[in-house]
Design a protein around this motif. Structure first.
Motif, PDB file in Angstrom:
ATOM      1  N   GLN A   1     -18.555  12.598  -4.467  1.00  0.00           N
ATOM      2  CA  GLN A   1     -17.870  12.350  -5.731  1.00  0.00           C
ATOM      3  C   GLN A   1     -16.391  12.001  -5.556  1.00  0.00           C
ATOM      4  N   PHE A   2     -15.761  12.518  -4.507  1.00  0.00           N
ATOM      5  CA  PHE A   2     -14.328  12.331  -4.324  1.00  0.00           C
ATOM      6  C   PHE A   2     -14.041  11.783  -2.934  1.00  0.00           C
ATOM      7  N   SER A   3     -12.878  11.192  -2.785  1.00  0.00           N
ATOM      8  CA  SER A   3     -12.455  10.694  -1.481  1.00  0.00           C
ATOM      9  C   SER A   3     -12.003  11.876  -0.617  1.00  0.00           C
ATOM     10  N   PRO A   4     -12.002  11.692   0.712  1.00  0.00           N
ATOM     11  CA  PRO A   4     -11.486  12.758   1.583  1.00  0.00           C
ATOM     12  C   PRO A   4     -10.016  13.079   1.309  1.00  0.00           C
ATOM     13  N   ASP A   5      -9.345  12.232   0.558  1.00  0.00           N
ATOM     14  CA  ASP A   5      -7.940  12.479   0.229  1.00  0.00           C
ATOM     15  C   ASP A   5      -7.742  13.754  -0.581  1.00  0.00           C
ATOM     16  N   PHE A   6      -8.819  14.257  -1.207  1.00  0.00           N
ATOM     17  CA  PHE A   6      -8.643  15.487  -1.993  1.00  0.00           C
ATOM     18  C   PHE A   6      -8.224  16.647  -1.091  1.00  0.00           C
ATOM     19  N   VAL A   7      -8.645  16.637   0.169  1.00  0.00           N
ATOM     20  CA  VAL A   7      -8.236  17.696   1.102  1.00  0.00           C
ATOM     21  C   VAL A   7      -6.752  17.545   1.417  1.00  0.00           C
ATOM     22  N   GLN A   8      -6.331  16.333   1.669  1.00  0.00           N
ATOM     23  CA  GLN A   8      -4.913  16.088   1.928  1.00  0.00           C
ATOM     24  C   GLN A   8      -4.074  16.467   0.718  1.00  0.00           C
ATOM     25  N   ALA A   9      -4.559  16.185  -0.471  1.00  0.00           N
ATOM     26  CA  ALA A   9      -3.835  16.546  -1.691  1.00  0.00           C
ATOM     27  C   ALA A   9      -3.713  18.062  -1.815  1.00  0.00           C
TER      28      ALA A   9
ATOM     29  N   ARG B   1      -6.873  26.097 -13.610  1.00  0.00           N
ATOM     30  CA  ARG B   1      -8.170  25.680 -13.051  1.00  0.00           C
ATOM     31  C   ARG B   1      -8.135  25.740 -11.528  1.00  0.00           C
ATOM     32  N   MET B   2      -7.018  25.283 -10.944  1.00  0.00           N
ATOM     33  CA  MET B   2      -6.908  25.304  -9.491  1.00  0.00           C
ATOM     34  C   MET B   2      -6.857  26.735  -8.975  1.00  0.00           C
ATOM     35  N   MET B   3      -6.102  27.605  -9.639  1.00  0.00           N
ATOM     36  CA  MET B   3      -6.038  29.011  -9.213  1.00  0.00           C
ATOM     37  C   MET B   3      -7.411  29.667  -9.288  1.00  0.00           C
ATOM     38  N   LEU B   4      -8.146  29.387 -10.353  1.00  0.00           N
ATOM     39  CA  LEU B   4      -9.498  29.948 -10.468  1.00  0.00           C
ATOM     40  C   LEU B   4     -10.393  29.432  -9.347  1.00  0.00           C
ATOM     41  N   ALA B   5     -10.290  28.144  -9.034  1.00  0.00           N
ATOM     42  CA  ALA B   5     -11.102  27.572  -7.953  1.00  0.00           C
ATOM     43  C   ALA B   5     -10.752  28.221  -6.611  1.00  0.00           C
ATOM     44  N   ILE B   6      -9.468  28.400  -6.350  1.00  0.00           N
ATOM     45  CA  ILE B   6      -9.034  29.026  -5.093  1.00  0.00           C
ATOM     46  C   ILE B   6      -9.526  30.463  -5.023  1.00  0.00           C
ATOM     47  N   ASN B   7      -9.424  31.194  -6.118  1.00  0.00           N
ATOM     48  CA  ASN B   7      -9.907  32.574  -6.137  1.00  0.00           C
ATOM     49  C   ASN B   7     -11.420  32.638  -5.942  1.00  0.00           C
ATOM     50  N   ARG B   8     -12.144  31.685  -6.499  1.00  0.00           N
ATOM     51  CA  ARG B   8     -13.595  31.655  -6.297  1.00  0.00           C
ATOM     52  C   ARG B   8     -13.940  31.365  -4.831  1.00  0.00           C
ATOM     53  N   ILE B   9     -13.161  30.488  -4.191  1.00  0.00           N
ATOM     54  CA  ILE B   9     -13.380  30.215  -2.762  1.00  0.00           C
ATOM     55  C   ILE B   9     -13.142  31.496  -1.960  1.00  0.00           C
ATOM     56  N   ASP B  10     -12.004  32.151  -2.190  1.00  0.00           N
ATOM     57  CA  ASP B  10     -11.709  33.414  -1.497  1.00  0.00           C
ATOM     58  C   ASP B  10     -12.829  34.424  -1.738  1.00  0.00           C
ATOM     59  N   GLY B  11     -13.274  34.512  -2.994  1.00  0.00           N
ATOM     60  CA  GLY B  11     -14.339  35.448  -3.351  1.00  0.00           C
ATOM     61  C   GLY B  11     -15.648  35.124  -2.670  1.00  0.00           C
ATOM     62  N   ALA B  12     -15.951  33.847  -2.512  1.00  0.00           N
ATOM     63  CA  ALA B  12     -17.196  33.454  -1.849  1.00  0.00           C
ATOM     64  C   ALA B  12     -17.213  33.931  -0.396  1.00  0.00           C
TER      65      ALA B  12
ATOM     66  N   TYR C   1     -20.757  27.783   8.222  1.00  0.00           N
ATOM     67  CA  TYR C   1     -20.611  26.354   8.484  1.00  0.00           C
ATOM     68  C   TYR C   1     -21.639  25.532   7.707  1.00  0.00           C
ATOM     69  N   ALA C   2     -22.850  26.037   7.587  1.00  0.00           N
ATOM     70  CA  ALA C   2     -23.881  25.315   6.832  1.00  0.00           C
ATOM     71  C   ALA C   2     -23.477  25.196   5.365  1.00  0.00           C
ATOM     72  N   ALA C   3     -22.989  26.286   4.783  1.00  0.00           N
ATOM     73  CA  ALA C   3     -22.546  26.262   3.384  1.00  0.00           C
ATOM     74  C   ALA C   3     -21.338  25.333   3.216  1.00  0.00           C
ATOM     75  N   GLU C   4     -20.379  25.436   4.130  1.00  0.00           N
ATOM     76  CA  GLU C   4     -19.188  24.580   4.050  1.00  0.00           C
ATOM     77  C   GLU C   4     -19.559  23.107   4.171  1.00  0.00           C
ATOM     78  N   ASN C   5     -20.438  22.792   5.124  1.00  0.00           N
ATOM     79  CA  ASN C   5     -20.823  21.394   5.325  1.00  0.00           C
ATOM     80  C   ASN C   5     -21.550  20.830   4.106  1.00  0.00           C
ATOM     81  N   ALA C   6     -22.446  21.623   3.536  1.00  0.00           N
ATOM     82  CA  ALA C   6     -23.150  21.163   2.335  1.00  0.00           C
ATOM     83  C   ALA C   6     -22.172  20.964   1.181  1.00  0.00           C
ATOM     84  N   ALA C   7     -21.214  21.886   1.030  1.00  0.00           N
ATOM     85  CA  ALA C   7     -20.235  21.785  -0.054  1.00  0.00           C
ATOM     86  C   ALA C   7     -19.318  20.576   0.129  1.00  0.00           C
ATOM     87  N   ILE C   8     -18.845  20.343   1.365  1.00  0.00           N
ATOM     88  CA  ILE C   8     -17.945  19.203   1.573  1.00  0.00           C
ATOM     89  C   ILE C   8     -18.701  17.894   1.401  1.00  0.00           C
ATOM     90  N   ASP C   9     -19.960  17.854   1.846  1.00  0.00           N
ATOM     91  CA  ASP C   9     -20.761  16.640   1.654  1.00  0.00           C
ATOM     92  C   ASP C   9     -20.936  16.336   0.168  1.00  0.00           C
TER      93      ASP C   9
END
Length: 153
Positions: free
Chosen positions: A123-131, A12-23, A110-118
């Protein structure tokens, strides 16, 4: 955790990372630029000087690719190379036209990234980035410690 569950999580994580790269790839393509050009503009838009070597190492873009992009953007008047602090290494700098060009492209990123991180932070704590950073560091260390991990010269 059972191996089967661990494997599902990793996939699931690999698919998510590949989708980010693809985006990012598809965004760049729709804008008519190479995805590595987008990455270079992104790297240079942080307001700090960068050498070609530094960009290659941080963004995992081959030296020949960065050199080609730098020469192209330099020819278009979008960046310059200036003498760096460490001997022969030159610093890549956006020209005023380059800043305008980069910001025009990156404002949508930046607009897409900001909307996605918001949305994620609702739903999740900022710790997900650190993880994710921790997982990345651990994975890279494991790959680098494997026999044959170093590229052949």
């Amino acid at each position: 955790m059972q191996q089967e569950q661990r494997t599902r999580l990793l996939r699931r994580m690999m698919l998510a990372i590949n989708r980010i790269d693809g985006a990012y790839y598809l965004f760049a393509r729709r804008r008519g630029i190479h995805e590595n050009t987008l990455a270079l503009l992104y790297a240079l838009d942080d307001g700090t000087p960068h050498s070609q070597k530094q960009v290659c190492e941080e963004w995992l873009i081959p030296k020949t690719t960065i050199n080609t992009i730098v020469r192209q953007l330099e020819g278009e008047g979008l960046l310059t190379l200036q003498a760096g602090e460490h001997g022969r290494e030159k610093t890549i700098c956006l020209t005023p036209a380059g800043v305008t060009y980069a910001r025009a492209i990156l404002q949508d990123v930046y607009a897409a990234e900001n909307a996605a991180i918001d949305a994620a932070l609702e739903q999740f704590s900022p710790d997900f980035v650190q993880a994710l950073e921790h997982f990345t560091d651990e994975l890279c260390a494991r790959f680098e410690s494997r026999p044959g991990a170093q590229p052949k010269e």
